[in-house]
Enzyme design. Structure first.
Site, PDB file in Angstrom:
ATOM      1  N   ARG A  36       0.825  -1.215   0.000  1.00 45.76           N
ATOM      2  CA  ARG A  36       0.000   0.000   0.000  1.00 45.76           C
ATOM      3  C   ARG A  36       0.854   1.258   0.000  1.00 45.76           C
ATOM      4  NH1 ARG A  36      -5.688  -1.709   2.778  1.00 45.76           N
ATOM      5  NH2 ARG A  36      -5.172  -3.875   3.117  1.00 45.76           N
TER       6      ARG A  36
ATOM      7  N   GLU B 287     -11.009  -7.534  -6.608  1.00 47.25           N
ATOM      8  CA  GLU B 287     -10.378  -8.543  -7.471  1.00 47.25           C
ATOM      9  C   GLU B 287     -11.189  -8.862  -8.735  1.00 47.25           C
ATOM     10  OE1 GLU B 287     -10.710  -8.923  -4.133  1.00 47.25           O
ATOM     11  OE2 GLU B 287      -8.636  -8.472  -3.607  1.00 47.25           O
TER      12      GLU B 287
END
Ligand code: NAG
Ligand code: NAG
Length: 651
Positions: free
Chosen positions: A195, A535
């Site tokens: 991240r 996803e």
């Protein structure tokens, strides 16, 4: 540390051209101002510019989010990869034909809507939680989840650039420059790398390398994390306390030892400091060398739990969970990174490609399941020690179709493309089959069989027909029958000329998806939450870019509309408690009755980004010019001299 900037040398006639275009633009602006009756407002980009403290912003009133204006970036911009890089590997993207104007309008209006949604969430975060890790979207309180370094802010940086929100991007720079990574807390090494580190590196590149501060921050963070790699095996610790310089736990996961290589390779490349790339290679080499003595039972199918001190997978016979290999939670992104390392290095390191194909071929052989009568494919976890499969699959696994599709073309394995499409149908089915149109976090299918390319996606009666003609004198070979039927219907002859097979992109403005099929009887949901996960839209984006099949755009649009309907709150977006629950049940009137007070940073980094890119012109962030890290931060694909690191035999 050579931080190069791109030069901007234009030939003279271009200068003249640019001046002319500029004059034309000014004239048209003046004309526009005088001929438009209502006010033309721009996006409120810097609502909170004056705040510099780390306190939540408070206040009852959220600034209104106006319709954003989308400009298509010029061909030679960073978002189109400057047109420069030409890969030696096979082309991934479909050759898109030019769009008709009506279709462009539709696509742009959808892209616009997604940008507006992003801005709604971003404005809420800025108003109530700026500088904190997350905003709690129902209570409007900040939340600390990843070191307190402003995870949402950093994870959003690359999306801000992609959505052309440059002012927003620049406005957060002062805050970012003040982040202090040396905190007395247990930090997830993995999450910090995907991240924060990925976010900084990508933002540095997409910001055309103008913000040196971003790469300095990246290196500062990496320096804090490097001691976490000083384990007997070289595998990084799962948790690390930067201030105390210790870890409390020597166990880690397969996903966590293979999902830092892209970021560390990029960091070495950008700073000239080879230490990061060396760490990446060291861990990859160790993984590559692991065998039975390290708890690997099937080449390529690495189990999940690892011991950093012993350098071995855990497979205690009394705990049969441990030798499980999975493309879902705890395994997933290491397989993805084998392929992406290969792409990043433009195929110059065969090792990465070999490790990827070894894993994928073993997965196809042992793990993949088909559902009789459906085109759905299930990819559940597999116990490599006892050789049996589980029934369930995580939403997290839905990145696999995108990965397989790219691998199919890169390594010329056409079967992988068929499998990619089958798994993606499963992921999309889980959205389309629920009342909310949102997917559960996890699902299970009791009745499946081993994947078999010969019988996959054929119904029982089709299979009977294919087999039984032999025993019946009346019947002929179905292949011959099919051919003559086609010819009698005057369809295309079987032997087409080569360029007739080239797919022309279809652009329809009223594309109709087929209705969703009845659920297989053995389907059930273990965990009915939807956590704003990306996803499936990630794979939709990749499959659309690779096939040009509009179906994938339409699937994505349905998902976006469901997110708008069920996840939106006054200030931002919330996770959903039960994707099967609909209004009409108790609590219907209560606001947020089916929502969880949680908004993870990947909504900004990934979900909205991939949706936005699904409806962007295909030359923006082309798969042939960029790779996305596992948090959807794009890195520019390019070849560089990696030999320097590979030749160091002593690492
Ligand atoms: C962290 O600990 C290691 C030994 O475990 C030591 O070699 C290193 O110097 C320490 N680093 C700092 C910054 O204290
Ligand atoms: C399964 O077969 C049908 C009929 O031939 C086809 O339309 C569909 O695209 C196939 N599904 C997948 C995932 O390939």
């Amino acid at each position: 540390m050579g931080l190069s900037t791109y030069s901007s040398k234009f030939p003279k006639r271009w200068k003249l051209f640019i001046v002319l275009v500029g004059i034309l633009l000014i004239v048209s602006q003046i004309y526009y101002i005088f001929t438009t009756p209502s006010k033309q407002e721009s996006i409120p980009l810097d609502v909170e510019r004056s705040h510099t403290s780390n306190q939540p912003m408070g206040g009852d009133k959220l600034p209104k989010v106006h319709d954003p204006i989308i400009k298509t970036p010029p061909r030679h911009s960073i978002l189109t990869g400057f047109g420069g890089f030409k890969s030696k590997l096979p082309q991934l993207q479909h050759d898109f034909s030019p769009e008709p104007v009506v279709y462009t309008k539709l696509r742009e209006s959808r892209r616009n809507a997604i940008k507006k949604s992003f801005l709604h969430g971003w404005t809420g975060y800025k108003t109530y939680a700026m500088g904190h890790d997350e905003l709690k979207p129902l209570s409007n309180k900040p939340k600390t989840t990843f070191g307190g370094w402003g995870a949402t802010m950093v994870d959003s940086l690359s999306t801000l650039v992609i959505m052309d929100l440059t002012d927003e991007f620049l406005n957060v720079m002062p805050r970012i420059s003040k982040i202090n990574f040396r905190v007395d807390q247990d930090i997830s090494v993995f999450e910090s790398i995907i991240r924060y580190l990925g976010g900084f590196i990508s933002a540095f590149e997409l910001g055309e390398r103008k913000q040196d501060m971003l790469i300095q921050k990246a290196e500062k963070l990496a320096q804090e994390l490097l001691p976490a790699f000083d384990t007997p095996s070289g595998f990084p610790y799962h948790l690390w306390n930067p201030a105390k310089n210790t870890s409390t736990n020597q166990e880690t996961l397969f996903a966590e030892v293979g999902t830092f290589q892209l970021e560390f390779m990029m960091l070495s490349q950008l700073t000239g400091n080879t230490i990061y790339g060396e760490k990446a290679q060291q861990v990859t080499d160790f993984l590559d060398s692991m065998g039975y003595e390290q708890g690997v039972y099937i080449k390529g199918l690495y189990p999940t739990a690892l011991d950093t001190h012993k350098g071995r997978f855990k497979d205690d016979p009394s705990n049969w969970i441990l030798a499980i290999s999975t493309f879902g939670a705890m395994g997933d992104s290491t397989f993805e990174y084998f392929l992406k390392e290969y792409l990043l290095m433009d195929g110059s390191v065969p090792q990465y490609g070999r490790m990827y194909t070894e894993s994928i071929n073993a997965m196809k052989k042992h793990m993949l399941r088909q559902v009789p009568g459906y085109d759905l494919l299930l990819l559940p976890p597999f116990d490599t020690q006892h050789m049996n499969h589980r029934n369930s699959m995580d939403h997290l696994t839905c990145f696999v179709p995108g990965m397989l599709a790219m691998g199919a073309v890169t390594f010329n394995q056409p079967e992988d493309m068929i499998i990619a499409k089958g798994i993606l149908e499963t992921c999309v089915f889980m959205y389309r089959t629920t009342e909310t149109g949102l997917s559960p976090e996890n699902w299970a299918l009791g009745k499946t069989e081993e994947y078999n390319p010969v019988t996959y996606n054929k119904t029982k009666s089709e299979l009977e027909k294919l087999r039984n003609w032999w025993y019946d004198d009346e019947l002929v070979n179905p292949l011959i029958l099919e051919k003559t039927e086609r010819e009698s219907q005057n369809e295309l002859p079987v032997h087409k000329k080569k360029d007739e097979t080239r797919v022309v992109t279809e652009y329809s403005t009223n594309y109709k998806l087929p209705p969703v099929k009845k659920r297989p009887e053995s389907l059930y949901f273990d965990d009915k939450r939807y956590l704003l996960r990306p996803e499936t839209v990630e794979s939709l984006f990749i499959l659309y870019r690779m096939t040009g099949d509009q179906k994938y755009q339409e699937y994505g649009w349905e998902i976006y509309e469901s997110i708008e309907k069920w996840c939106k709150t006054k200030s931002a977006y919330a996770s959903v408690r039960n994707v099967e629950r609909t209004p009409g049940e108790e609590d219907e009137e209560t606001e947020g009755f089916n929502q969880i007070d949680s908004m993870e940073t990947f909504l900004f980094a990934e979900t909205f980004k991939y949706l936005y890119l699904l409806f962007s012109p295909p030359e923006i962030l082309s798969l042939d010019k960029f790779i996305f890290n596992t948090e959807a931060h794009p890195f520019v694909r390019k070849h560089w001299n990696w030999d320097k690191i590979l030749k160091k035999d002593d690492v």
